[in-house]
Design a protein around this motif. Structure first.
Motif, mmCIF file in Angstrom:
data_model
loop_
_atom_site.group_PDB
_atom_site.id
_atom_site.type_symbol
_atom_site.label_atom_id
_atom_site.label_comp_id
_atom_site.label_asym_id
_atom_site.label_seq_id
_atom_site.Cartn_x
_atom_site.Cartn_y
_atom_site.Cartn_z
ATOM 1 N N ARG A 180 -0.302 1.823 0.049
ATOM 2 C CA ARG A 180 -1.451 1.453 1.168
ATOM 3 C C ARG A 180 -0.401 1.199 2.402
ATOM 4 O O ARG A 180 -0.824 1.385 3.064
ATOM 5 N N HIS A 181 1.233 0.650 2.193
ATOM 6 C CA HIS A 181 2.165 -0.042 3.090
ATOM 7 C C HIS A 181 2.715 0.640 3.436
ATOM 8 O O HIS A 181 2.943 0.381 4.163
ATOM 9 N N ARG A 238 0.031 -1.575 -3.550
ATOM 10 C CA ARG A 238 0.810 -1.833 -2.287
ATOM 11 C C ARG A 238 1.160 -0.208 -1.593
ATOM 12 O O ARG A 238 1.231 -0.682 -0.449
#
Length: 314
Positions: A223-224, A220
């Motif tokens: 990805r973010h 995460r």
């Protein structure tokens, strides 16, 4: 008795405002910088613009480089739509670009993430991954032609040891373009990895630490946080690698020379054949300008897609 004192006239330097003084200093520094960089800039611009303008005039002529040129107007550009070789070369170029650009971005990013870790001998690994990029592309192509030789190449020898059937590689019309893409990735992925590695080290660690404290896992965070922070670098790499793929010539020249059966004949190699093998300089210049227009169009599309995705994300 009163004594009067005459006011001392202010000098010009004393009456100048600080902002005006700073502007003069900035202008002086700019002039000094252009004095050093100006001659080299003129040489580079002249060597870029003059051939481009001259090639445009050549593209409107019929010329073999020896006899006098004959003006044919826009006839060379009209012939492009009727030339099946241009269409086939464009398909090969677009296929090579579609395979090479995403592959170089993905592999470069993965390698950069791996080399951004605190591991032993990381400096040695970073040097090794960049060596193929600085090596001569012609030497890379010659070496690859031996590695992928169907009879005595190292690639088929490795397949035989694994119990797999031997392949034709560069001598197969269905495999040659894929092999060239693989060779190009081996030579160019080092550049992409170094660019991404520098960008990864500029990401604020506070963002990563805050996300980790909030319970976000590595995936995460990647990805973010990491991927959005790398968006400008990804746009630059995509444009750079698109231009590199569409102008790929040296690997094709040293490995297949457009074969077998013209399966690796790209637009750039077709331009080379037109201009330097068949002496059709006017038509070759017209095809070159078509390649320039397509490259500019793809660059604008990449910029537009990036700005649109950025505005939607915000």
């Amino acid at each position: 008795m009163s004594i009067t004192f005459a006011a001392r006239p202010r000098t010009r330097r004393a009456t100048e405002s600080p902002s005006r003084h700073r502007r003069r200093g900035s202008a002086r520094r700019s002039l000094a910088g252009w004095a050093f960089a100006g001659p080299a800039t003129l040489v580079v611009v002249g060597l870029s613009i003059f051939p481009a303008v001259w090639a445009f005039f050549i593209s409107r002529t019929k010329w073999n480089g020896i006899a006098a040129a004959t003006d044919v107007g826009w006839r060379n550009y009209q012939r492009i739509a009727e030339d099946p070789n241009v269409g086939a070369a464009a398909q090969h170029t677009l296929l090579l670009t579609a395979l090479f650009v995403p592959g170089s971005i993905l592999l470069g990013l993965l390698i950069a993430v791996a080399l951004n870790q605190r591991i032993r001998l990381v400096g040695f690994y970073r040097t090794c991954i960049f060596v193929p990029y600085v090596a001569s592309a012609a030497a890379t192509g010659i070496l690859a032609s031996f590695v992928f030789n169907p009879q005595f190449g190292a690639a088929n020898e490795a397949l035989r040891r694994l119990g797999l059937p031997a392949q034709q590689f560069l001598e197969s019309p269905s495999q040659a373009l894929l092999v060239i893409c693989l060779i190009a990735l081996w030579g160019e992925v080092g550049f992409t990895a170094v660019i991404y590695l520098a960008a990864l080290q500029d990401i604020p660690q506070g963002l990563v630490e805050a996300a980790t404290i909030d319970g976000a896992g590595r995936w995460r965070v990647f990805r973010h946080i990491v991927v959005p922070e790398l968006r400008p670098v990804t746009v630059f790499v995509a444009i750079w690698q698109t231009i590199a793929a569409m102008q790929l010539f040296d690997l094709i020249y040293t490995t297949t020379r457009g074969g077998p059966m013209n399966s690796t004949q790209t637009v750039v190699y077709y331009i080379y054949e037109l201009a330097f093998q068949t002496q059709r300089l006017g038509y070759g210049a017209a095809v070159a300008y078509l390649l320039f227009a397509v490259t500019m169009l793809l660059t604008v599309v990449i910029f537009w897609r990036n700005r649109r995705s950025g505005s939607e994300a915000s």
